[in-house]
Design an enzyme around this catalytic site. Structure first.
Site, PDB file in Angstrom:
ATOM      1  N   HIS A   4       0.820  -1.216   0.000  1.00  0.00           N
ATOM      2  CA  HIS A   4       0.000   0.000   0.000  1.00  0.00           C
ATOM      3  C   HIS A   4       0.855   1.266   0.000  1.00  0.00           C
ATOM      4  CE1 HIS A   4      -3.432  -2.618   0.612  1.00  0.00           C
ATOM      5  NE2 HIS A   4      -2.697  -3.243   1.510  1.00  0.00           N
ATOM      6  N   ARG A   7       2.498   3.243   3.233  1.00  0.00           N
ATOM      7  CA  ARG A   7       1.889   4.391   3.906  1.00  0.00           C
ATOM      8  C   ARG A   7       1.508   4.074   5.352  1.00  0.00           C
ATOM      9  NH1 ARG A   7      -2.710   5.915   2.184  1.00  0.00           N
ATOM     10  NH2 ARG A   7      -2.515   8.143   2.443  1.00  0.00           N
ATOM     11  N   ASP A  35       2.109  -3.835  -6.844  1.00  0.00           N
ATOM     12  CA  ASP A  35       1.654  -2.494  -6.490  1.00  0.00           C
ATOM     13  C   ASP A  35       2.565  -1.968  -5.398  1.00  0.00           C
ATOM     14  OD1 ASP A  35      -0.504  -0.348  -6.256  1.00  0.00           O
ATOM     15  OD2 ASP A  35      -0.607  -1.178  -4.236  1.00  0.00           O
ATOM     16  N   GLY A  37       5.516   1.537  -5.007  1.00  0.00           N
ATOM     17  CA  GLY A  37       6.887   1.926  -5.334  1.00  0.00           C
ATOM     18  C   GLY A  37       7.195   2.091  -6.808  1.00  0.00           C
ATOM     19  N   ILE A  38       6.170   2.050  -7.650  1.00  0.00           N
ATOM     20  CA  ILE A  38       6.420   2.238  -9.081  1.00  0.00           C
ATOM     21  C   ILE A  38       6.439   3.740  -9.359  1.00  0.00           C
ATOM     22  CG2 ILE A  38       5.573   1.846 -11.421  1.00  0.00           C
ATOM     23  CD1 ILE A  38       6.589  -0.713 -10.063  1.00  0.00           C
ATOM     24  N   MET A  39       7.631   4.257  -9.632  1.00  0.00           N
ATOM     25  CA  MET A  39       7.785   5.698  -9.871  1.00  0.00           C
ATOM     26  C   MET A  39       8.414   5.997 -11.222  1.00  0.00           C
ATOM     27  SD  MET A  39       6.556   7.481  -7.385  1.00  0.00           S
ATOM     28  CE  MET A  39       5.719   6.952  -5.889  1.00  0.00           C
ATOM     29  N   GLY A  58       0.157   4.260  -7.947  1.00  0.00           N
ATOM     30  CA  GLY A  58      -0.674   5.044  -7.037  1.00  0.00           C
ATOM     31  C   GLY A  58      -0.247   6.495  -7.071  1.00  0.00           C
ATOM     32  N   ARG A  59       0.816   6.785  -6.313  1.00  0.00           N
ATOM     33  CA  ARG A  59       1.236   8.181  -6.215  1.00  0.00           C
ATOM     34  C   ARG A  59       1.732   8.756  -7.533  1.00  0.00           C
ATOM     35  NH1 ARG A  59       4.852   6.943  -1.142  1.00  0.00           N
ATOM     36  NH2 ARG A  59       4.809   4.984  -2.290  1.00  0.00           N
TER      37      ARG A  59
HETATM   38  C1  LIG Z   1      -3.740   9.279  -1.117  1.00  0.00           C
HETATM   39  C2  LIG Z   1      -3.728   7.773  -1.045  1.00  0.00           C
HETATM   40  C3  LIG Z   1      -4.755   7.117  -0.396  1.00  0.00           C
HETATM   41  C4  LIG Z   1      -4.766   5.719  -0.300  1.00  0.00           C
HETATM   42  N1  LIG Z   1      -5.781   5.080   0.362  1.00  0.00           N
HETATM   43  C5  LIG Z   1      -5.771   3.740   0.479  1.00  0.00           C
HETATM   44  C6  LIG Z   1      -6.810   3.066   1.172  1.00  0.00           C
HETATM   45  O1  LIG Z   1      -7.731   3.670   1.700  1.00  0.00           O
HETATM   46  N2  LIG Z   1      -6.756   1.712   1.253  1.00  0.00           N
HETATM   47  C7  LIG Z   1      -5.722   0.987   0.673  1.00  0.00           C
HETATM   48  O2  LIG Z   1      -5.727  -0.241   0.785  1.00  0.00           O
HETATM   49  N3  LIG Z   1      -4.728   1.610   0.024  1.00  0.00           N
HETATM   50  C8  LIG Z   1      -4.731   2.952  -0.107  1.00  0.00           C
HETATM   51  N4  LIG Z   1      -3.718   3.597  -0.769  1.00  0.00           N
HETATM   52  C9  LIG Z   1      -2.640   2.791  -1.344  1.00  0.00           C
HETATM   53  C10 LIG Z   1      -2.876   2.612  -2.830  1.00  0.00           C
HETATM   54  O3  LIG Z   1      -4.060   1.881  -3.085  1.00  0.00           O
HETATM   55  C11 LIG Z   1      -1.708   1.851  -3.458  1.00  0.00           C
HETATM   56  O4  LIG Z   1      -1.576   0.584  -2.853  1.00  0.00           O
HETATM   57  C12 LIG Z   1      -0.402   2.586  -3.308  1.00  0.00           C
HETATM   58  O5  LIG Z   1      -0.584   3.973  -3.551  1.00  0.00           O
HETATM   59  C13 LIG Z   1       0.591   2.022  -4.293  1.00  0.00           C
HETATM   60  O6  LIG Z   1       1.881   2.506  -4.022  1.00  0.00           O
HETATM   61  P1  LIG Z   1       2.547   3.716  -4.847  1.00  0.00           P
HETATM   62  O7  LIG Z   1       1.792   4.950  -4.417  1.00  0.00           O
HETATM   63  O8  LIG Z   1       3.966   3.676  -4.395  1.00  0.00           O
HETATM   64  O9  LIG Z   1       2.346   3.404  -6.321  1.00  0.00           O
HETATM   65  C14 LIG Z   1      -3.705   4.972  -0.886  1.00  0.00           C
HETATM   66  C15 LIG Z   1      -2.675   5.661  -1.548  1.00  0.00           C
HETATM   67  C16 LIG Z   1      -2.673   7.037  -1.628  1.00  0.00           C
HETATM   68  C17 LIG Z   1      -1.511   7.733  -2.332  1.00  0.00           C
END
Ligand SMILES: Cc1cc2nc3c(=O)[nH]c(=O)nc-3n(C[C@H](O)[C@H](O)[C@H](O)COP(=O)(O)O)c2cc1C
Length: 107
Positions: A4, A7, A35, A37-39, A58-59
């Site tokens: 995730h 985070r 999923d 860490g893909i930047m 994601g980000r």
């Molecule tokens: C602003 C934000 C909110 C997120 N909210 C959730 C969430 O509510 N539940 C969840 O399982 N993952 C959540 N994620 C994680 C994303 O679904 C995803 O797994 C993650 O962003 C992937 O990693 P990356 O950002 O390095 O690509 C969130 C990510 C971001 C950036």
């Protein structure tokens, strides 16, 4: 496979790092979506080389979205695609199917 984006628990295993072991454990037929860490396009190429079928972002697209709205998100995808092409050219492969774990240097 996802932590995730690190985070909640920022020292959770990095998916890319444990991907080869996961691929070895589940075998060649199970679909693996990586999923977290893909930047860059290079990250995508590395993930596929190490055993993922495809990746999520994601980000990365959120950064584009914040910088330029819809066009920014689209631009993110264009950049990732261009980076993937460059990395694949440097590796000397012409398709994702040619990528193998040997294309990823483990440290
Ligand atoms: C602003 C934000 C909110 C997120 N909210 C959730 C969430 O509510 N539940 C969840 O399982 N993952 C959540 N994620 C994680 C994303 O679904 C995803 O797994 C993650 O962003 C992937 O990693 P990356 O950002 O390095 O690509 C969130 C990510 C971001 C950036």
């Amino acid at each position: 496979m996802s932590n995730h984006g690190g985070r909640q628990l920022d020292r959770a295993p990095v998916p890319l790092r444990i991907l080869p072991a996961v691929r070895a454990a589940v075998g060649p037929d199970a679909e693996i979506i990586l999923d977290s860490g893909i930047m860059s396009g290079g990250d995508i190429v590395a993930a596929i080389a190490a055993g993922a079928d495809f990746t999520l972002i994601g980000r990365a697209y959120l950064y584009g979205l914040m910088a330029g709205g819809r066009q920014g998100a689209v631009r993110t995808l264009e950049l990732l695609r261009t980076e993937m092409t460059t990395v694949m050219q440097l590796l000397g492969v012409t398709s994702l199917a040619e990528l193998t774990p040997e294309h990823v240097r483990r440290v």
